[in-house]
Design a protein around this motif. Structure first.
Motif, PDB file in Angstrom:
ATOM      1  N   LEU A 185      -4.310  -7.893  10.280  1.00  0.00           N
ATOM      2  CA  LEU A 185      -4.851  -7.345  11.517  1.00  0.00           C
ATOM      3  C   LEU A 185      -4.060  -7.781  12.742  1.00  0.00           C
ATOM      4  O   LEU A 185      -3.823  -7.009  13.650  1.00  0.00           O
ATOM      5  CB  LEU A 185      -6.304  -7.784  11.664  1.00  0.00           C
ATOM      6  N   PHE A 186      -3.677  -9.028  12.795  1.00  0.00           N
ATOM      7  CA  PHE A 186      -3.048  -9.503  14.016  1.00  0.00           C
ATOM      8  C   PHE A 186      -1.528  -9.432  13.955  1.00  0.00           C
ATOM      9  O   PHE A 186      -0.854  -9.801  14.885  1.00  0.00           O
ATOM     10  CB  PHE A 186      -3.525 -10.908  14.366  1.00  0.00           C
ATOM     11  N   PHE A 216       1.075   1.307  -3.581  1.00  0.00           N
ATOM     12  CA  PHE A 216      -0.189   1.938  -3.970  1.00  0.00           C
ATOM     13  C   PHE A 216      -0.980   0.971  -4.849  1.00  0.00           C
ATOM     14  O   PHE A 216      -1.645   1.374  -5.804  1.00  0.00           O
ATOM     15  CB  PHE A 216       0.051   3.258  -4.722  1.00  0.00           C
ATOM     16  N   ALA A 217      -0.886  -0.311  -4.548  1.00  0.00           N
ATOM     17  CA  ALA A 217      -1.525  -1.325  -5.378  1.00  0.00           C
ATOM     18  C   ALA A 217      -2.985  -1.508  -4.965  1.00  0.00           C
ATOM     19  O   ALA A 217      -3.384  -1.163  -3.862  1.00  0.00           O
ATOM     20  CB  ALA A 217      -0.785  -2.650  -5.226  1.00  0.00           C
ATOM     21  N   SER A 218      -3.761  -2.082  -5.882  1.00  0.00           N
ATOM     22  CA  SER A 218      -5.180  -2.280  -5.584  1.00  0.00           C
ATOM     23  C   SER A 218      -5.381  -3.449  -4.626  1.00  0.00           C
ATOM     24  O   SER A 218      -6.368  -3.528  -3.927  1.00  0.00           O
ATOM     25  CB  SER A 218      -5.956  -2.515  -6.872  1.00  0.00           C
ATOM     26  N   SER A 249      -9.406 -15.382   5.228  1.00  0.00           N
ATOM     27  CA  SER A 249     -10.673 -15.532   4.532  1.00  0.00           C
ATOM     28  C   SER A 249     -11.626 -14.401   4.896  1.00  0.00           C
ATOM     29  O   SER A 249     -12.557 -14.108   4.187  1.00  0.00           O
ATOM     30  CB  SER A 249     -11.299 -16.883   4.846  1.00  0.00           C
ATOM     31  N   PHE A 250     -11.356 -13.731   6.022  1.00  0.00           N
ATOM     32  CA  PHE A 250     -12.163 -12.571   6.384  1.00  0.00           C
ATOM     33  C   PHE A 250     -11.557 -11.282   5.837  1.00  0.00           C
ATOM     34  O   PHE A 250     -12.001 -10.207   6.140  1.00  0.00           O
ATOM     35  CB  PHE A 250     -12.307 -12.476   7.911  1.00  0.00           C
ATOM     36  N   GLY A 251     -10.498 -11.436   5.082  1.00  0.00           N
ATOM     37  CA  GLY A 251      -9.926 -10.282   4.416  1.00  0.00           C
ATOM     38  C   GLY A 251      -9.149  -9.373   5.321  1.00  0.00           C
ATOM     39  O   GLY A 251      -8.993  -8.200   5.041  1.00  0.00           O
ATOM     40  N   SER A 252      -8.645  -9.859   6.439  1.00  0.00           N
ATOM     41  CA  SER A 252      -7.916  -8.979   7.356  1.00  0.00           C
ATOM     42  C   SER A 252      -6.655  -9.651   7.844  1.00  0.00           C
ATOM     43  O   SER A 252      -6.396  -9.685   9.028  1.00  0.00           O
ATOM     44  CB  SER A 252      -8.794  -8.629   8.539  1.00  0.00           C
ATOM     45  N   PRO A 267       0.348  -6.754  14.242  1.00  0.00           N
ATOM     46  CA  PRO A 267       0.924  -5.909  15.285  1.00  0.00           C
ATOM     47  C   PRO A 267       1.154  -6.662  16.584  1.00  0.00           C
ATOM     48  O   PRO A 267       2.070  -6.381  17.341  1.00  0.00           O
ATOM     49  CB  PRO A 267      -0.126  -4.814  15.463  1.00  0.00           C
ATOM     50  N   LEU A 268       0.303  -7.638  16.859  1.00  0.00           N
ATOM     51  CA  LEU A 268       0.434  -8.413  18.081  1.00  0.00           C
ATOM     52  C   LEU A 268       1.797  -9.083  18.150  1.00  0.00           C
ATOM     53  O   LEU A 268       2.405  -9.170  19.214  1.00  0.00           O
ATOM     54  CB  LEU A 268      -0.668  -9.472  18.113  1.00  0.00           C
ATOM     55  N   ILE A 291      -8.022 -18.414   8.745  1.00  0.00           N
ATOM     56  CA  ILE A 291      -9.402 -17.995   8.987  1.00  0.00           C
ATOM     57  C   ILE A 291      -9.527 -16.495   8.734  1.00  0.00           C
ATOM     58  O   ILE A 291     -10.422 -16.015   8.055  1.00  0.00           O
ATOM     59  CB  ILE A 291      -9.806 -18.293  10.448  1.00  0.00           C
ATOM     60  N   MET A 292      -8.572 -15.748   9.289  1.00  0.00           N
ATOM     61  CA  MET A 292      -8.641 -14.300   9.179  1.00  0.00           C
ATOM     62  C   MET A 292      -8.379 -13.844   7.759  1.00  0.00           C
ATOM     63  O   MET A 292      -8.931 -12.850   7.311  1.00  0.00           O
ATOM     64  CB  MET A 292      -7.669 -13.661  10.151  1.00  0.00           C
ATOM     65  N   GLU A 327       0.821  -1.209   0.000  1.00  0.00           N
ATOM     66  CA  GLU A 327       0.000   0.000   0.000  1.00  0.00           C
ATOM     67  C   GLU A 327       0.854   1.257   0.000  1.00  0.00           C
ATOM     68  O   GLU A 327       1.925   1.281  -0.581  1.00  0.00           O
ATOM     69  CB  GLU A 327      -0.984  -0.056   1.158  1.00  0.00           C
ATOM     70  N   SER A 328       0.405   2.261   0.712  1.00  0.00           N
ATOM     71  CA  SER A 328       1.005   3.588   0.636  1.00  0.00           C
ATOM     72  C   SER A 328       2.454   3.614   1.118  1.00  0.00           C
ATOM     73  O   SER A 328       2.848   2.853   2.001  1.00  0.00           O
ATOM     74  CB  SER A 328       0.172   4.523   1.500  1.00  0.00           C
TER      75      SER A 328
END
Lengths: 297, 312
Positions: free
Chosen positions: B284-285, B235-237, B278-281, B287-288, B275-276, B157-158
């Protein structure tokens, strides 16, 4: 009980400029204005086709109508740096600068402008820095996109002003996002909200990575809470279930009671329902809480 | 005991390098150097280096003649000058990637290091990731056969994220895309397939609004005969990262977003990550685990470097 007015016009099958003109007429903008600020929604390096950022054609339609109504006014298109973006290079990247030049408007990167401290009785803070420009303008229009949001379910007028927090790194504010949205809306009070619901975003990956959805509406009003409440219903959400919306209403920022004018009756809104999985949303909420609990430890 | 000094007190040093150094008992960091006095003083205070805090490499080397090595973690465009001073003073160098921004500068450093008999190590930490170590072992044991293709695909991304130091925002000046980001994968490509013999195709996209290169595509031939494909975008889609090795007896894909995490915390986390995903995130984890993960990674790398320095 007083009802806030929410105006809706369809922009399918007619020029966007004509539709925007009808909306402005319904909203009853003041007869005169010398300085006009428009807060756009440029939150990512994603072009308008994704639905995630302000559409230059819609911004152009709004500017054309405003320029015709206020030929001598100074018009400012405003946006602030976000965690991922530097606005100074977004204007050209997203094609907003060309539209602004066509209608003699000026693109303003808020991070480079003067800010002023405003005392509030907020949910989290007692004062916030806000762009001085918004205080100096005699007409301030909040111009958000209508999108789903993986964390707050919807992002519309209230959430768009979250971008007006001065700090670039807004990640810490996401730990109390609902309260942060309410607080900034106490400090920054737009005169009108004009929602670009032409090309929207649906799905749990909103606001930036969701699926574009053609809705072809422009929605507006003076009461940000009422406009957001209507938008939430349009998308298929119960407004009370949207945390920041509920808290904004309770903080006295506006009302859930609205009266619709324009092209759409309450009976028509079911057709616009947005795709959004509640189970995924709840699951991710649990994971997020586990993470923040783990980080806190 | 190996005595060293820290040059550059940015976030990467404070949050990642220092905990890793502290975990190596054979190393003692005796001095610190940074041009930013405020940051240097805060760092020195935190690590009890108040009396040995310097504003230039020259002062550091002059007043600390007993140093065995310096660890340089400053912006890439400063590396050449700093490395040269240290090498000329006969001090080993651990330098963050990139070594330099120009080939001739890198060759000059190599020549000087050989003359002085000092070692220069560049911080290519990805070589010390568990999947990479395993894959390399498999290659060296001849389990997979001769590698014939290595692909690097990264869509990120950015470049202007708030967590990045501001100097990185000037991509075109610092060549961030290639020398700060893609370099990790390019190093792995060379690590597995050997040096590059020829660049068969190269295309870079420059975006004038962002004043940055946002994409680079390359097709290269390695001396081993293997072909390498590079597709690196920001900056990719979409947002994913993949490193693939092709050999006659196996195909190995290392997805940095979850495979590595899976290696660290085992099957449960791996399962969670899928699992995550498949939820598109999937991020997310991260940083943990990022802090502990980075620290352990650097610990392995810095230990490796220390052994090299001590051995000399």
């Amino acid at each position: 009980m007083s009802f806030s007015k929410v105006s809706v016009v369809k922009c399918s099958g007619e020029e966007r400029r004509t539709a925007m003109g009808r909306l402005i007429h319904l909203l009853g903008l003041p007869e005169t204005a010398e300085r006009i600020a428009i807060k756009l929604n440029l939150c990512d390096y994603r072009k308008w086709e994704t639905g995630a950022t302000s559409d230059p054609k819609v911004v152009g339609a709004l500017l054309e109508v405003l320029r015709a109504r206020y030929p001598h006014a100074k018009i400012f298109l405003c946006e602030n740096d976000s965690t991922d973006t530097l606005v100074e290079n977004l204007w050209g990247y997203l094609g907003i600068d060309a539209v602004a030049a066509r209608y003699d408007a000026k693109c303003i990167s808020l991070s480079k402008e003067a800010w002023t401290q405003v005392p509030i009785r907020g949910l989290r803070c007692s004062g916030l820095e806000v762009p001085a420009l918004f205080q100096e303008c005699d007409l301030f229009i909040n111009h958000p996109k209508l999108k789903t949001h993986g964390k707050t379910r919807i992002t519309c007028g209230l959430k768009n002003l979250f971008g007006c927090y001065r700090r670039k790194d807004k990640r810490p504010l996401h730990h109390y996002l609902d309260e942060a949205i309410v607080d900034i809306n106490m400090a920054v009070r737009p005169h009108f909200v004009i929602v670009d619901a032409d090309l929207c975003v649906e799905g749990n990956r909103g606001p930036t990575q969701g699926l574009p959805k053609k809705v072809e509406l422009f929605i507006g009003g003076q009461d940000s809470v009422a406009v957001d409440a209507f938008c939430a219903r349009l998308m298929g959400f119960w407004p009370y279930a949207i945390g920041h919306l509920r808290k904004a209403m309770r903080a006295g920022l506006g009302s859930f009671a609205y009266r619709l004018t324009g092209d759409l009756g309450p009976e028509c809104i079911r057709a616009y329902r947005f795709q959004f999985s509640l189970s995924k949303f709840l699951f991710m909420g649990i994971v997020r809480r586990l993470l923040s609990w783990s980080e806190a430890r | 005991m190996v005595r060293g000094a820290v040059v550059g007190c940015g976030d990467i040093v404070g949050e990642v390098h220092m905990p890793a150094w502290h975990a190596i008992p054979e190393v003692r960091l005796d001095a610190v150097c940074d041009t930013n006095s405020e940051r240097r003083m805060a760092f020195a205070c935190k690590h009890n280096l108040n009396e040995k805090s310097y504003s230039s490499m020259h002062d550091l080397l002059e007043k600390e003649p007993d140093l065995n090595f310096v660890t340089i973690a400053t912006p890439g465009f400063t590396h050449y000058e700093l490395c040269r001073e240290a090498i000329d003073a006969g001090v080993h160098v651990l330098v963050e990637k990139p070594l330099t921004l120009r080939m001739e500068e890198a060759l000059d450093l190599q020549e000087r290091a050989q003359k002085q008999g000092v070692k220069v190590c560049v911080g290519h930490t990805y070589r010390f990731r568990e999947p990479v170590i395993r894959a390399k072992e498999a290659c060296e044991q001849g389990l997979v056969g001769e590698i014939y293709q290595v692909n690097v695909i990264h869509h990120g991304e950015s470049l202007f994220h708030a967590s990045e130091p501001p100097w990185r925002y000037k991509e075109h000046e610092n060549k961030v895309l290639l020398y700060e980001l893609a370099i990790h994968f390019l190093d792995l490509q060379v690590y597995f397939a050997g040096p590059v013999r020829e660049i068969l195709f190269l295309k870079a996209d420059y975006n004038p609004h962002l004043k940055a290169n946002t994409r680079v595509y390359a097709l290269v031939e390695h001396t081993s005969g293997a072909v390498g494909i590079v597709d690196y975008q920001v900056f990719a889609s979409s947002n994913y990262s993949h490193f693939e090795i092709f050999a006659p007896r196996t195909t190995s894909g290392l997805n940095s977003s979850h495979t590595i995490i899976g290696f660290i915390l085992g099957g449960l986390i791996l399962w969670m990550s899928f699992i995550m995903t498949s939820f598109g995130s999937r991020t997310l984890f991260l940083p943990l685990l990022a802090e502990d993960f980075k620290r352990s990674l650097f610990r392995v790398e810095l230990f490796h470097t220390t052994v090299c320095f001590a051995g000399s």
